[in-house]
Design a protein around this motif. Sequence first.
Motif, PDB file in Angstrom:
ATOM      1  N   ALA B 145     -10.350  42.331 -31.791  1.00 29.58           N
ATOM      2  CA  ALA B 145     -10.028  40.909 -32.026  1.00 29.58           C
ATOM      3  C   ALA B 145     -10.146  40.105 -30.737  1.00 29.58           C
ATOM      4  O   ALA B 145     -10.179  40.671 -29.636  1.00 29.58           O
ATOM      5  N   PHE B 146     -10.213  38.824 -30.861  1.00 31.50           N
ATOM      6  CA  PHE B 146     -10.123  37.851 -29.763  1.00 31.50           C
ATOM      7  C   PHE B 146     -11.324  37.866 -28.812  1.00 31.50           C
ATOM      8  O   PHE B 146     -11.376  37.048 -27.898  1.00 31.50           O
ATOM      9  N   ASN B 147     -12.289  38.785 -29.018  1.00 33.51           N
ATOM     10  CA  ASN B 147     -13.364  38.856 -28.021  1.00 33.51           C
ATOM     11  C   ASN B 147     -14.259  37.626 -28.050  1.00 33.51           C
ATOM     12  O   ASN B 147     -14.866  37.296 -27.047  1.00 33.51           O
ATOM     13  N   VAL B 148     -14.318  36.928 -29.198  1.00 30.06           N
ATOM     14  CA  VAL B 148     -15.216  35.766 -29.265  1.00 30.06           C
ATOM     15  C   VAL B 148     -14.647  34.537 -28.560  1.00 30.06           C
ATOM     16  O   VAL B 148     -15.351  33.536 -28.394  1.00 30.06           O
ATOM     17  N   ILE B 149     -13.365  34.615 -28.168  1.00 28.05           N
ATOM     18  CA  ILE B 149     -12.751  33.458 -27.526  1.00 28.05           C
ATOM     19  C   ILE B 149     -12.949  33.557 -26.011  1.00 28.05           C
ATOM     20  O   ILE B 149     -12.715  34.607 -25.419  1.00 28.05           O
ATOM     21  N   SER B 150     -13.382  32.460 -25.400  1.00 26.23           N
ATOM     22  CA  SER B 150     -13.543  32.474 -23.943  1.00 26.23           C
ATOM     23  C   SER B 150     -12.168  32.382 -23.294  1.00 26.23           C
ATOM     24  O   SER B 150     -11.205  31.903 -23.896  1.00 26.23           O
ATOM     25  N   ALA B 151     -12.097  32.856 -22.051  1.00 27.25           N
ATOM     26  CA  ALA B 151     -10.826  32.823 -21.327  1.00 27.25           C
ATOM     27  C   ALA B 151     -10.292  31.396 -21.264  1.00 27.25           C
ATOM     28  O   ALA B 151      -9.097  31.148 -21.360  1.00 27.25           O
ATOM     29  N   TRP B 152     -11.212  30.470 -21.150  1.00 26.37           N
ATOM     30  CA  TRP B 152     -10.823  29.069 -21.016  1.00 26.37           C
ATOM     31  C   TRP B 152     -10.152  28.542 -22.283  1.00 26.37           C
ATOM     32  O   TRP B 152      -9.073  27.951 -22.257  1.00 26.37           O
TER      33      TRP B 152
END
Lengths: 488, 488, 488
Positions: B145-152
């Motif tokens: 999960a969450f890998n598609v979200i950029s750190a920003w």
Amino acid sequence: MPGEMDKPLISHHLVDSNYSLAEVPSEAPKVGILGSGDFAHSLATRLVGSGFCVLVGSRNPKRTAGLFPAAAQVTSQEEAVACPEVILVAMFREHYSSLCSLRDQLTGKILVDVSNPTEQEHLQYHQSNAEYLASLFPTSTVVKAFNVISAWTMQSGPRDGNRQVPICSNHPEAKHTISLMARSMGFTPVDMGSLASAREVEAMPLRLLPDWKVPALLALGLFVFFYAYNFTRDVLQPYVQENKNKFYKLPVSVVNTSLPCVAFVLLSLVYLPGVLAAALQLQRGTKYRRFPDWLDHWLQHRKQIGLLSFFCAALHVLYSLCLPLRRSHRYDLVNLAVKQVLANNSHLWVEEEVWRMEIYISLGLLAFGTLSLLAVTSLPSIANSLNWKEFSFVQSTLGFVALVLSTLHTLTYGWTRAFEESRYKFYLPPTFTLTLLVPCTIILAKALFFLPCFSRRLSKIRRGWEKDGDVKFTLPASQALAQKTSHV
Amino acid sequence: MPGEMDKPLISHHLVDSNYSLAEVPSEAPKVGILGSGDFAHSLATRLVGSGFCVLVGSRNPKRTAGLFPAAAQVTSQEEAVACPEVILVAMFREHYSSLCSLRDQLTGKILVDVSNPTEQEHLQYHQSNAEYLASLFPTSTVVKAFNVISAWTMQSGPRDGNRQVPICSNHPEAKHTISLMARSMGFTPVDMGSLASAREVEAMPLRLLPDWKVPALLALGLFVFFYAYNFTRDVLQPYVQENKNKFYKLPVSVVNTSLPCVAFVLLSLVYLPGVLAAALQLQRGTKYRRFPDWLDHWLQHRKQIGLLSFFCAALHVLYSLCLPLRRSHRYDLVNLAVKQVLANNSHLWVEEEVWRMEIYISLGLLAFGTLSLLAVTSLPSIANSLNWKEFSFVQSTLGFVALVLSTLHTLTYGWTRAFEESRYKFYLPPTFTLTLLVPCTIILAKALFFLPCFSRRLSKIRRGWEKDGDVKFTLPASQALAQKTSHV
Amino acid sequence: MPGEMDKPLISHHLVDSNYSLAEVPSEAPKVGILGSGDFAHSLATRLVGSGFCVLVGSRNPKRTAGLFPAAAQVTSQEEAVACPEVILVAMFREHYSSLCSLRDQLTGKILVDVSNPTEQEHLQYHQSNAEYLASLFPTSTVVKAFNVISAWTMQSGPRDGNRQVPICSNHPEAKHTISLMARSMGFTPVDMGSLASAREVEAMPLRLLPDWKVPALLALGLFVFFYAYNFTRDVLQPYVQENKNKFYKLPVSVVNTSLPCVAFVLLSLVYLPGVLAAALQLQRGTKYRRFPDWLDHWLQHRKQIGLLSFFCAALHVLYSLCLPLRRSHRYDLVNLAVKQVLANNSHLWVEEEVWRMEIYISLGLLAFGTLSLLAVTSLPSIANSLNWKEFSFVQSTLGFVALVLSTLHTLTYGWTRAFEESRYKFYLPPTFTLTLLVPCTIILAKALFFLPCFSRRLSKIRRGWEKDGDVKFTLPASQALAQKTSHV
């Protein structure tokens, strides 16, 4: 305890027996589907993709199996409904009665009606498909859902998580179960209340832009009127009285004098109902009496009227910009130059004409730029990111600026022509004078409402004050309903 | 029982012991994070902001602590994983094995793999990062999960609640737990099925507009072809045969005769596959046989082809409107005027030319206006607010109107030129004649399908009728898959 | 166990007693409302529509009843709060204390503060309304919610499921309960943390586009400067030194030489902070030190600056296209033709002028086309459908292409004018030379960063390398925070 949130997600014994996190690996939840058409097929595909265990009940399992995804189990109707708690009924209304033999097995289960009547069926039957299903299976719980989704969207999945699925049922828990099911399939469930709403929900996919019908007809009507008016003045009059053939003006020139009139009148019709509502509140001395129905409808269609106004304005800009592309423009220019030479005029310059044109072009562009901002903030995804104050600032304040700029644009375009007798062709006044009436009234009224005597009383009324009563406990004006009167 | 909804939100003993509403004030739920890079930092910030109690496990807690928000507790890896049920693993794949000493402590817990491989790693390893993690920790539950979200985006939070987070795992409950976690962080979880999908999920951030590649190459190819063709006809031919230097036409004029051709051909390619699909269904007498792959892909890329067509059309409008701005236009006009004077012609007017131009400008603008409506309804937030009938009306009906208007625009532009010998430069026919072939075929085919013999058979087929079989139980045509053939 | 997800949806005994699916038909959940103003009215309407059982507590039930929907039960305050677990307080702050007599009955219940202070109240009180309510009712659980929704949206329901409702409270379970309530009403809850955030949440509806203030002022300032500069050069200088009246240029011509300067400078200001940030990282040899505040703010406002640049560019396109519509343009053309005849020049053609204009028009349109793509991908609903790589490709790569194209457009427009003495009116250099400074610096800097020595070091730094330390465990660059420096 409020709302759907206090419903257990499953019946209680299941909690005990099946799912103790990270101890017993649970099986995927089971769903039954009755029917073997396109929508059944799409439902099965989507449910399998969302991690459900799907049982398809068919009267001819062997023939049907090939059409469904491999992971879906195609079996007899009896077997398909035996185990799952939720059964999706994806059949035509006329085949519902064929399921009556399954009545005992379906007792206590949730039946989801996913069907849509055709337009004809919708008129023919007074009872919705879902209510009819409920009457056939009184011991089951019927939920209406998923009918607004096309088979194609169902199969491929919604591109973003924003596709709404209206759900209605007389059983809140069943509704909640199906809501969560919809959510896990990637849709956004919307609670539509009891099964009595099913008819309304079934009518949704039959609608064709109902909010746009009246505004579009209005715009069309205005266009036809102004086109006829301009045709009479600009083409017919020269032909009849001066025997000049100006028919080439029909495709571009007459259209381009009609479009801005439509855009301008529509824009003023966006702001007129707000003024009327304010006047009504001032006169009545309260905001707690309902507006007449026609005013209410008008207030609710301002967005559509405004967008049509923008569309006409955009076309007007394009048509205007195309004017110098026309062959007739080129010929006129060359002929003018030749005339100047023959008349031995070495310098042509009419300062007043130059100024008039520069100013009205500039005002027109500024009005159009402001209108574009209004149109952009009407996009759902942008409107959603604005708070009420911001939305109202853009739609009400900027919108009024656009109206004032358009009025100035029209006035500069007209200049002194309204007072020149030669402009009254067939005794018809110039077109622009017709369109100025409503906007000027609105601007005057708005200015009037700014006078302290009116503005104070109006803001008191909008905070809950009544002429014949005492102040109620109300929330600040920024949240008040009355303000619906002041945005598009 | 359907879907994820029948999972308990927590293991049962927690319900009993911890949370009896409004009696025992519960502590904030705990989450562990392993890793101290940027993404770990952003995760911690976001989780703290969403009301979680965050424990960060680092091999060098003192050095790391300064980088994390004060509310996050930076400690040893052992301590960080001791208490929480959910551990987010925010490390490079090559360091996963360094966690093996924690295997016992991680038993029975949910490990969330949030990592992305680089493009190179993705090609190198056959196994996804998440599956590799699962193989190292067989007693834990792994969720991707969450890998598609950029750190920003992770740190600042999604601006609206519409950012999607694909989630996959072999354990439905764990997936559900992380879905709710994602939702409480402001994201929209999307169920991607089992952990076998992890490779696909990990490939998502590596994609670069895959749906646009073929349509964009197609548009580029068409542009190059038409530019070369027009260059030969408009610049090379005058240079070679008449020794005239027309090279100044390269930047604007040749571009502006190529762009409309590209736009027109692309628009017709949007409607061609629908016609082919209908013809195929008519010939086969059923809709239950799959279309060939190329046709399926074509049908699915119509939106992109249509938008590129609109983009080229918009550029064509801009280029056309710029024509009178050019210095060459001014010189041509002045020289024409001078020529008229010298030839002693006091009035220049060619009625046919005037009419041709007025009509084709008007038709072009109407076609462009219709195309704009299509483009606007392709915006996700607007498409989402339309039902299928409305979407199909706009995309199919209005789209066809745009195609007909463009065809008329092209025909009026061409006028009689296709029949004048002088227009065949180097024996090459005028450009517009090349582009008319496909659209005219489509319009003819559509007209044919309106004939009762075809239209009845087609609508029967689309409701499930088969030439060699009996009618199936299907839902009304408005929901039918076959209709995917008739919208953009 | 992580997050809100591990909260039971209701207190446990309710699960046992009330809801065993399909056995006991549960009653609709109850909610109390205190207050009888507009917002109370809208809340009641919406809650009834979402399947809640609504009890309205009024001090004068008989008088109030008529205003509320029939399904809502209007009763005394005591009765309204007796049964429901959730009470919505829809009153003015000054009336909160009047509820103190209900303190015992409200013990253990959830009080939802839905109020908004006016701008004046917000400045006057240091304590938020919700915290004040909490201090009056220490034995109740206070949640702040729904205040950002206008009464109108509340009543009619959000058009799509995307309207956000920020929620804060010191009690996670209560927050979760209200989150689910918001969701079932069709809103998207957003967790804003503890009640200490209530002041911030209450300030939200008072905000007026805060992100746009500085960029809009910047754009306005630039416009005023360039307008004054161009006025001096184009109107004042001819009037003073040559006694020529060019004041007619004020509305269109001077505006149209100022707009592109503003657009161009704004566009370069979008890409300058990224270059500065990269230079700072190179110099410091680490990305782990915070940027100075001004740079941070600048980086965060690039989207707004970019959109304003696009708006000015769009206006510039429209103004330019309007140039040939002007009367002055027509007079100039005719006068030029007459002059040619009088001078006996039969052919006017300046090849260099023709080429310059064709090239700079074409470059300008391409730059504008690229900018439009950037603007479209800034729409929330489209940005949401792109992954980071795609968003960065469009905003960073395409954006830089737009900057280069605009620079070339400006250079071609300028041609050799910067080197002609006659162009230095009042010793002021031509406007375009002023605007070229920043963009050229940026393009040079970007080229420099492409040199292997810099690009390698920069990419090492962005993967976590430090000049005076060792590599940290970080995730791939595609997720790295540092990249916030390279997108709009």
